[in-house]
Enzyme design. Structure first.
Site, PDB file in Angstrom:
ATOM      1  N   VAL A  80      55.989  42.972  44.196  1.00  0.00           N
ATOM      2  CA  VAL A  80      56.981  43.295  45.232  1.00  0.00           C
ATOM      3  C   VAL A  80      57.793  44.514  44.810  1.00  0.00           C
ATOM      4  O   VAL A  80      58.138  45.365  45.637  1.00  0.00           O
ATOM      5  CB  VAL A  80      57.888  42.079  45.519  1.00  0.00           C
ATOM      6  CG1 VAL A  80      58.929  42.431  46.574  1.00  0.00           C
ATOM      7  CG2 VAL A  80      57.059  40.898  46.006  1.00  0.00           C
TER       8      VAL A  80
ATOM      9  N   LYS B 166      45.577  49.021  41.123  1.00  0.00           N
ATOM     10  CA  LYS B 166      45.629  47.742  40.434  1.00  0.00           C
ATOM     11  C   LYS B 166      44.530  47.752  39.386  1.00  0.00           C
ATOM     12  O   LYS B 166      43.324  47.768  39.715  1.00  0.00           O
ATOM     13  CB  LYS B 166      45.425  46.584  41.416  1.00  0.00           C
ATOM     14  CG  LYS B 166      45.485  45.208  40.772  1.00  0.00           C
ATOM     15  CD  LYS B 166      46.885  44.893  40.267  1.00  0.00           C
ATOM     16  CE  LYS B 166      46.940  43.486  39.650  1.00  0.00           C
ATOM     17  NZ  LYS B 166      48.287  43.134  39.192  1.00  0.00           N
TER      18      LYS B 166
ATOM     19  N   GLU C 295      49.734  49.424  38.558  1.00  0.00           N
ATOM     20  CA  GLU C 295      50.280  48.079  38.317  1.00  0.00           C
ATOM     21  C   GLU C 295      49.401  47.320  37.341  1.00  0.00           C
ATOM     22  O   GLU C 295      48.189  47.190  37.538  1.00  0.00           O
ATOM     23  CB  GLU C 295      50.406  47.288  39.623  1.00  0.00           C
ATOM     24  CG  GLU C 295      51.039  45.923  39.403  1.00  0.00           C
ATOM     25  CD  GLU C 295      51.105  45.070  40.657  1.00  0.00           C
ATOM     26  OE1 GLU C 295      51.285  43.846  40.526  1.00  0.00           O
ATOM     27  OE2 GLU C 295      50.972  45.621  41.775  1.00  0.00           O
TER      28      GLU C 295
ATOM     29  N   ALA D 134      48.752  43.779  34.730  1.00  0.00           N
ATOM     30  CA  ALA D 134      48.572  42.341  34.930  1.00  0.00           C
ATOM     31  C   ALA D 134      49.444  41.623  33.914  1.00  0.00           C
ATOM     32  O   ALA D 134      49.219  41.752  32.710  1.00  0.00           O
ATOM     33  CB  ALA D 134      47.106  41.956  34.751  1.00  0.00           C
TER      34      ALA D 134
ATOM     35  N   PRO E 275      66.323  41.624  45.951  1.00  0.00           N
ATOM     36  CA  PRO E 275      66.809  40.287  46.304  1.00  0.00           C
ATOM     37  C   PRO E 275      65.672  39.276  46.276  1.00  0.00           C
ATOM     38  O   PRO E 275      64.527  39.601  46.633  1.00  0.00           O
ATOM     39  CB  PRO E 275      67.355  40.477  47.723  1.00  0.00           C
ATOM     40  CG  PRO E 275      66.612  41.650  48.270  1.00  0.00           C
ATOM     41  CD  PRO E 275      66.373  42.552  47.090  1.00  0.00           C
TER      42      PRO E 275
END
EC number: 6.3.3.3
Length: 240
Positions: free
Chosen positions: A17, A37, A109, A111, A200
């Site tokens: 996120v 990824k 990103e 892992a 948040p």
């Protein structure tokens, strides 16, 4: 900063996120974005992976995935169990560098955490960051234990002379406890790098339109946002 490597201090800290928020903020600033990824684990061939989730939330980004394995394990273990070739650090670096020739920003990103193994030789995301000479953004949890894992991650990056761009809190609750409030002050100290945002809790459940509109308010100007660390610190300080 054409390439930014994003890692977490562990699993389930909000890394995907946060990657989506960084992508959305960069897009809002007019930059073209690709998300790589390195290895997706724990999903079937027909299931959506983390890169797909980033695209759903952030919008028009290029996505790439080097490999996926069905077991929800570290990439090296998942590759071995599946009888498939692992992803190696030089392959991650090469794929990111190629994407960087066509995009303003490439987000790589990982892992889990920084030293999760990708292959049988012990190759990690840290090795890929070294090859790329790219800065690393660390996504941390807000609660007890985060100071230790954040400092260990920061020390490893410093030992490799890899730049730690900063730390983002991946999921900030509506009602933070005392440890969380104190950690806002302590995280930059143990990391030796600035706090660059706080997402948040539940941000990933927003509609894509609301997510994209809100993302810049969660991240500091270094990440194309408007969030201010000092204002956040004052508002969350114990007794505030």
């Amino acid at each position: 900063m054409p390439i930014l490597v994003i890692t977490g201090t562990g699993t389930e800290v909000g890394k995907t996120v946060t990657t989506a928020a960084v992508a959305a903020s960069a897009r809002a600033a007019g930059r073209s974005v690709a998300v790589l990824k390195a290895a997706q684990t724990g999903v079937r061939p027909d299931e959506r992976g983390d890169a797909d989730e980033v695209a759903r939330l952030a919008g028009a980004v290029t996505t790439a995935e080097l490999a996926r394995y069905p077991d929800p394990l570290a990439p090296a273990t998942a590759a071995r169990r599946a009888g498939r070739e692992p992803v190696r650090p030089h392959e991650i670096a090469e794929a990111a560098a190629k994407l960087a020739t066509e995009h303003d920003l490439v987000l790589v990103e990982g892992a889990g955490g920084l030293l999760v193994r990708f292959d049988e030789a012990g190759g990690t995301l840290a090795d890929a960051a070294e090859l790329l000479r790219a800065p690393v953004l660390v996504v941390a949890s807000p609660g007890l234990g985060t100071l230790n894992t954040t400092e260990l991650t920061a020390r490893e990056l410093r030992s490799r002379k890899v730049e730690l761009l900063g730390v983002v809190i991946g999921s900030w609750p509506d009602s933070p406890d005392l440890a969380m409030r104190c950690n806002v002050t302590d995280l930059p100290d143990v990391a030796g790098a600035p706090l660059l945002g706080a997402l948040p809790a539940g941000a990933g459940s927003l509609t894509p339109a609301d997510f994209r509109a809100s993302a810049p308010a969660w991240l500091a100007p270094r990440l194309d946002g408007t969030w201010e660390a000092e204002t956040f610190r004052r508002s969350t300080a114990p007794g505030a």
